[in-house]
Scaffold this active site. Structure first.
Site, mmCIF file in Angstrom:
data_model
loop_
_atom_site.group_PDB
_atom_site.id
_atom_site.type_symbol
_atom_site.label_atom_id
_atom_site.label_comp_id
_atom_site.label_asym_id
_atom_site.label_seq_id
_atom_site.Cartn_x
_atom_site.Cartn_y
_atom_site.Cartn_z
ATOM 1 C CE1 TYR A 135 -69.992 14.102 59.907
ATOM 2 C CE2 TYR A 135 -71.652 15.600 59.035
ATOM 3 C CZ TYR A 135 -70.369 15.369 59.495
ATOM 4 O OH TYR A 135 -69.471 16.406 59.554
ATOM 5 C CB SER A 170 -71.598 19.138 60.847
ATOM 6 O OG SER A 170 -72.180 19.104 59.547
#
Length: 254
Positions: free
Chosen positions: A151, A138
């Site tokens: 995250y 990501s």
């Protein structure tokens, strides 16, 4: 080009979102696809769709956080050419608002889950004379995103594992890369908006879309097509790299 004929591929998180798009794309390119998902029904639905379209797929209910469960599935498959680690969860929170329980959950799924699948897949690939591994990273690993503490931590770990595996298994003909999407329009996004912005879903969707310089979110199949290339023979000279696929987010947001 980008054919996967006679390849055995395994896709975690294949019941929805990017994982589902990867499974469908791989199958349409000739691979036999093993669809893993913690949700048995979602995995079966993806595999059934592939079969209806003339492809080959097998579904497996599997919790990637459980190493014994992962090992049992992988041993049952035996030969493996391609692994795509797509299973993952997200979280909203800062360092001082993320509970220990939530932090551990992100670690268990996004970090340990990837490790468990690598641990199970690499010996099979070594026996097979090589293979290709693709991890879902990501942009959160490389830019500071607000309220994404746990995250971001987990995706930073995924990027580090990708580089380590690429280096360690060069002589085993195992390639390992990652892709790092920005926002992708998946069911998770719709669920997040419905939960956090009831009645304002469309407005917030447009706002989030505009954070990408290109002006929209990615579609799951756009991510899947890059993954297809990286796992195909046409990418045989590529290993140890992360590929942003982000609508210009990391470079053009200035």
């Amino acid at each position: 080009m980008f054919r996967l004929n006679n390849r055995i591929a395994l896709v975690t998180g294949g019941g929805s979102g990017i994982g589902r798009a990867v499974a469908l794309t791989f199958a349409s390119s000739g691979a036999t696809v093993h669809v893993l998902d913690v949700n048995r029904e979602s995995a079966a639905k993806t595999a059934d769709e592939i079969s209806r379209n003339g492809g080959n797929a097998v579904s497996h209910a599997c919790d990637v956080t459980d190493q014994q469960e992962v090992m049992a599935v992988f041993r049952g498959i035996g030969k493996l050419d391609i692994l795509v680690n797509s299973a993952g969860v997200s979280h909203i929170g800062k360092a001082d608002t993320t509970s220990e329980e939530d932090f551990d959950r992100l670690y268990q799924v996004n970090v340990k889950g990837v490790y468990n699948c690598l641990f199970a897949a690499i010996p099979l690939m070594k026996e097979n004379g090589g293979g290709a591994i693709l991890n879902l990273g990501s942009i959160a690993a490389v830019v500071g995103l607000p309220d994404r503490f746990a995250y971001s931590m987990s995706k930073g770990a995924v990027q580090a594992m990708t580089m380590s595996v690429a280096k360690d298994y060069l002589r085993d003909n195992i390639r390992c890369n990652s892709v790092s999407p920005a926002r992708v329009h998946t069911p998770f996004v719709d669920g997040f908006l419905a939960k956090n912005y009831p009645g304002q879903e469309q407005e917030m969707f447009q706002k989030l879309s505009q954070t990408q310089p290109i002006g929209r979110m990615a579609k799951p199949d756009e991510i899947a097509k890059l993954i297809l290339y990286l796992c195909s023979d046409e990418a045989s000279f590529i290993t140890g790299n992360d590929y942003p696929i982000d609508g210009g987010f990391t470079k053009l947001n200035n």
